[in-house]
Write an enzyme that holds these catalytic residues in place. Structure first.
Site, PDB file in Angstrom:
ATOM      1  N   ARG A   1      -3.435  -3.308  13.997  1.00 39.03           N
ATOM      2  CA  ARG A   1      -2.840  -2.039  13.567  1.00 39.03           C
ATOM      3  C   ARG A   1      -3.704  -0.903  14.082  1.00 39.03           C
ATOM      4  O   ARG A   1      -4.927  -0.907  13.923  1.00 39.03           O
ATOM      5  CB  ARG A   1      -2.728  -1.977  12.039  1.00 39.03           C
ATOM      6  CG  ARG A   1      -2.168  -0.639  11.532  1.00 39.03           C
ATOM      7  CD  ARG A   1      -1.826  -0.700  10.054  1.00 39.03           C
ATOM      8  NE  ARG A   1      -0.765  -1.662   9.801  1.00 39.03           N
ATOM      9  CZ  ARG A   1       0.528  -1.413   9.989  1.00 39.03           C
ATOM     10  NH1 ARG A   1       0.929  -0.238  10.424  1.00 39.03           N
ATOM     11  NH2 ARG A   1       1.419  -2.336   9.727  1.00 39.03           N
TER      12      ARG A   1
ATOM     13  N   SER B   1       2.970   7.749   6.397  1.00 39.07           N
ATOM     14  CA  SER B   1       2.393   8.294   5.165  1.00 39.07           C
ATOM     15  C   SER B   1       3.199   9.502   4.710  1.00 39.07           C
ATOM     16  O   SER B   1       3.373  10.462   5.469  1.00 39.07           O
ATOM     17  CB  SER B   1       0.931   8.697   5.399  1.00 39.07           C
ATOM     18  OG  SER B   1       0.161   7.576   5.769  1.00 39.07           O
TER      19      SER B   1
ATOM     20  N   LEU C   1     -10.240  -6.817   9.131  1.00 43.78           N
ATOM     21  CA  LEU C   1     -11.458  -6.241   9.682  1.00 43.78           C
ATOM     22  C   LEU C   1     -11.090  -4.897  10.298  1.00 43.78           C
ATOM     23  O   LEU C   1      -9.933  -4.670  10.681  1.00 43.78           O
ATOM     24  CB  LEU C   1     -12.066  -7.157  10.740  1.00 43.78           C
ATOM     25  CG  LEU C   1     -12.505  -8.555  10.280  1.00 43.78           C
ATOM     26  CD1 LEU C   1     -12.923  -9.391  11.485  1.00 43.78           C
ATOM     27  CD2 LEU C   1     -13.645  -8.464   9.272  1.00 43.78           C
ATOM     28  N   ARG C   2     -12.089  -4.022  10.406  1.00 41.49           N
ATOM     29  CA  ARG C   2     -11.822  -2.688  10.940  1.00 41.49           C
ATOM     30  C   ARG C   2     -12.849  -2.317  11.993  1.00 41.49           C
ATOM     31  O   ARG C   2     -14.044  -2.573  11.813  1.00 41.49           O
ATOM     32  CB  ARG C   2     -11.842  -1.644   9.805  1.00 41.49           C
ATOM     33  CG  ARG C   2     -10.721  -1.830   8.814  1.00 41.49           C
ATOM     34  CD  ARG C   2     -10.965  -1.063   7.528  1.00 41.49           C
ATOM     35  NE  ARG C   2      -9.831  -1.183   6.623  1.00 41.49           N
ATOM     36  CZ  ARG C   2      -9.600  -2.225   5.841  1.00 41.49           C
ATOM     37  NH1 ARG C   2     -10.450  -3.225   5.834  1.00 41.49           N
ATOM     38  NH2 ARG C   2      -8.530  -2.269   5.071  1.00 41.49           N
TER      39      ARG C   2
ATOM     40  N   CYS D   1     -15.291  -4.372   5.184  1.00 39.88           N
ATOM     41  CA  CYS D   1     -14.651  -3.984   3.927  1.00 39.88           C
ATOM     42  C   CYS D   1     -14.462  -2.481   3.929  1.00 39.88           C
ATOM     43  O   CYS D   1     -15.388  -1.720   4.241  1.00 39.88           O
ATOM     44  CB  CYS D   1     -15.504  -4.397   2.727  1.00 39.88           C
ATOM     45  SG  CYS D   1     -14.828  -3.877   1.122  1.00 39.88           S
TER      46      CYS D   1
ATOM     47  N   ASP E   1       0.215  14.859 -22.858  1.00 38.45           N
ATOM     48  CA  ASP E   1       1.208  14.374 -21.902  1.00 38.45           C
ATOM     49  C   ASP E   1       2.472  15.229 -21.937  1.00 38.45           C
ATOM     50  O   ASP E   1       3.057  15.525 -20.896  1.00 38.45           O
ATOM     51  CB  ASP E   1       1.553  12.920 -22.221  1.00 38.45           C
ATOM     52  CG  ASP E   1       2.587  12.357 -21.264  1.00 38.45           C
ATOM     53  OD1 ASP E   1       2.288  12.289 -20.063  1.00 38.45           O
ATOM     54  OD2 ASP E   1       3.689  12.000 -21.709  1.00 38.45           O
TER      55      ASP E   1
END
Length: 620
Positions: free
Chosen positions: A124, A179, A319-320, A330, A590
């Protein structure tokens, strides 16, 4: 590794200008600019079948000490980006590496070739923003020539996608992640600090037009920013072949990560299921990071990337390689090893593999050796929890809270009793709310132990010992089996400072969410009954009475809360009352948070308690 030379020999025999398949028939490699013909695709499929049947054991260099085989490589093509997303980088950007220190195109392809030879079958391309690199189409085309590489994907912000995608598809791009964190153009500009919403939507529709199915849309969900758009994103999948992937907000350098902004997978799922109860879970794919769901009748699907609440480290196969040539094993780790330096120093293939294998072998079991001690979202209010990372080494078993107060109270505005109005002081209207619950059903109650510097009575009015730890300091539940049943009652209070705008809307009952006081009061009643599910070491007893009173304080623009609980049993109910007051306050937050973020919760305290061996307590 003995079988590796044989496998490489097979691949060299298969790698030629005219490529063969297992049937022996020649397979002409299609031009990067031409779509593949069906016959070519069939022969290619047969060749992959041959490779699978003759594949050697996975490369030891890409297998870590926990047995994870890393077949997925992410390559950053650039550090630059044409957006400034708030969760990704600071507004001023990040310092850029000098161009001479970045990987060249040839170096990228050399490393990719090495990893694919060892078993990587998916690459990728990422960034920064990969589509701002001028030679991105050529890089995809050359990667497409690598024998053994099954998938080439790209993760993009979509700004340049519509313009480049036809060329990228012809070059061999097989998967697209886009994205997009909001469907509101003005909010998009706020999040990314740039314009471009319509270009992203154009890119999404171009991908669909060109036949990508599914088109993956990545949405980082942040509390107070876009969690209100969950249902709008899901609705996109009704008529479009999209896979909308909701990603839990994760920490990165410079994004000012705060756990209170994170919305957990379970909270998102609960929200969506309220709208679409028929939502069904899809089978999980091997090594997938996503939990996939589909609504019957919808073209697309939704997925959740649970990096924080339910990490998938145990099956991580990624892996990068950074733009400057560092190998990261990581995403959360700081440890990197420079492949660029070794490559430029003339390291051989075997030397590079040794360096890569050593880095992979040092990979931690999970999240760079860290994990989170809570599985769900923290509350949206300023009340914090002990939700912190702790070292993975030398862990003792610990109790994980699967529900926090902000996640379990989900309801439509209920039917509430009429409001009572009183006039106090100089005639300013003060809105009062009171509710009582009497029940014979079994509920939950907590063991005593609350201490306060105030009026106490009884022979055991104070204690110097913690009651919920054993002699070795470990957590332990108090044994109340031999204690007599007595009448128990406790009162707790809290204050919510709303600010003038929210206070006025609450006073006039004009909030868009509905009657804030009514919902908060019922939340307090429910919380009292569920306390033992929230506090790990409490006991179950029958509550006979719960009362939650809310009073508006115009001078402080505040809501004053008083919660009382009553029961007959061997253990006190002060924790019931405190939990009731706290959840009432959280619910008010909330209900009002869309109007103001400057809301403060405070003064949660025990007012009084009666019954039990330690005697009565009354705060002065």
């Amino acid at each position: 590794m003995a079988a590796q030379p044989l496998f490489r020999m097979i691949r060299r025999l298969l790698r030629s200008s005219v490529r063969g398949c297992s049937s022996g028939a020649p397979v002409t490699q299609p031009s990067p600019r031409e779509p593949s013909r069906p016959a070519t695709e069939e022969l290619s499929r047969q060749r992959w079948q041959f490779l699978r049947e003759h594949t050697a054991p996975f490369s030891a260099f890409l297998t870590d000490s926990f047995g994870r085989q890393h077949s997925y490589l992410r390559i950053s093509l650039t550090e630059k980006c044409n957006l400034r997303c708030q969760y990704c980088m600071p507004e001023e950007g990040v310092p850029l590496t000098p161009k001479a220190d970045l990987l060249t195109t040839e170096e990228i392809l050399t490393l990719a070739r090495l990893f694919v030879k060892e078993g990587v079958d998916k690459i990728r391309l990422t960034g920064g923003e990969p589509l701002i690199r001028r030679d991105v189409v050529d890089i995809v085309a050359q990667l497409h020539q690598l024998e053994g590489l099954k998938t080439i994907g790209v993760t993009t912000n979509g700004i340049n996608l519509a313009r480049l995608l036809p060329s990228l598809q012809k070059a061999g791009l097989g998967a697209i992640n886009i994205s997009l964190d909001t469907l509101v153009p003005a909010k998009y500009e706020f999040i990314v600090r740039r314009k471009g919403f319509h270009k992203v939507m154009e890119g999404i529709h171009k991908a669909i037009e060109l036949g990508y199915d599914p088109v993956k849309v990545n949405c980082v969900v942040m509390r107070g920013l876009n969690e209100d758009e969950l249902l709008d994103f899901v609705a996109l999948t009704k008529d479009l072949p999209l896979d909308v992937r909701f990603i839990e907000y994760m920490p990165f350098d410079g994004n000012k990560w705060n756990f209170k902004k994170m919305v957990s997978y379970k909270e998102m799922l609960d929200t969506i299921r309220q709208q679409w109860p028929a939502l069904e879970k899809l089978p999980e794919e091997d090594l997938s990071t996503a939990k996939a769901f589909r609504i019957p009748g919808f073209q697309g699907q939704i997925s959740f990337i649970t990096s924080m609440s339910e990490h998938f480290c145990g099956t991580c196969n990624r892996l990068r390689i950074t733009a400057d040539g560092n190998l990261k094993v990581c995403l959360f780790g700081n440890s990197e090893v420079s492949l660029r330096d070794h490559l430029r120093a003339g390291a051989s293939e075997e030397e590079l593999l040794t360096i890569i294998g050593a880095a992979v072998g040092r990979k931690k079991r999970q999240h760079a050796g860290l994990f989170l001690t809570c599985q769900d979202s923290p509350p949206a209010s300023p009340v914090t929890s002990s939700w912190r990372p702790v070292p993975a080494q030398d862990q003792r078993p610990r109790l994980l809270l699967s529900r926090l107060m902000a996640t379990w109270w989900k309801t439509k505005t209920p039917q509430v009793p009429p409001l009572a109005w009183q006039w106090l002081g100089a005639g300013s209207p003060l809105r009062l709310y009171s509710s009582q619950a009497d029940s014979d059903t079994t509920s939950m109650c907590l063991s005593p132990g609350t201490r306060a510097h105030a009026t106490t009575s009884g022979p055991w009015a104070a204690s110097d010992q913690l009651t919920h730890v054993d002699s070795e300091g470990r957590a332990a539940m108090v044994d109340v089996g031999r204690k007599p049943d007595t009448d128990r009652e406790a009162v707790a209070s809290g204050v919510v400072l709303l600010g003038p705008v929210a206070f006025e809307l609450v006073q006039q009952n004009q909030l868009k969410k509905g009657d804030a006081l009514g919902v908060a009061q019922l939340a307090g009643v429910q919380a009292a009954k569920l306390t033992s599910q929230l506090i790990p070491l409490c006991h179950h007893v029958a509550l006979s009475h719960i009362q939650v009173q809310l009073r508006l304080d115009p001078e402080r623009h505040a809501v004053v809360i008083q919660a009382s609980c009553r029961a007959r049993g061997p253990t006190g109910v002060e924790m019931e009352a405190l939990t009731s007051a706290a959840v009432t306050a959280l619910t008010l937050y909330d209900m009002c948070k869309a109007v103001s973020r400057d809301i403060e919760i405070g003064e949660i305290k025990l007012i009084s308690k009666t019954g039990g061996q330690r005697g009565d307590f009354r705060r002065a």
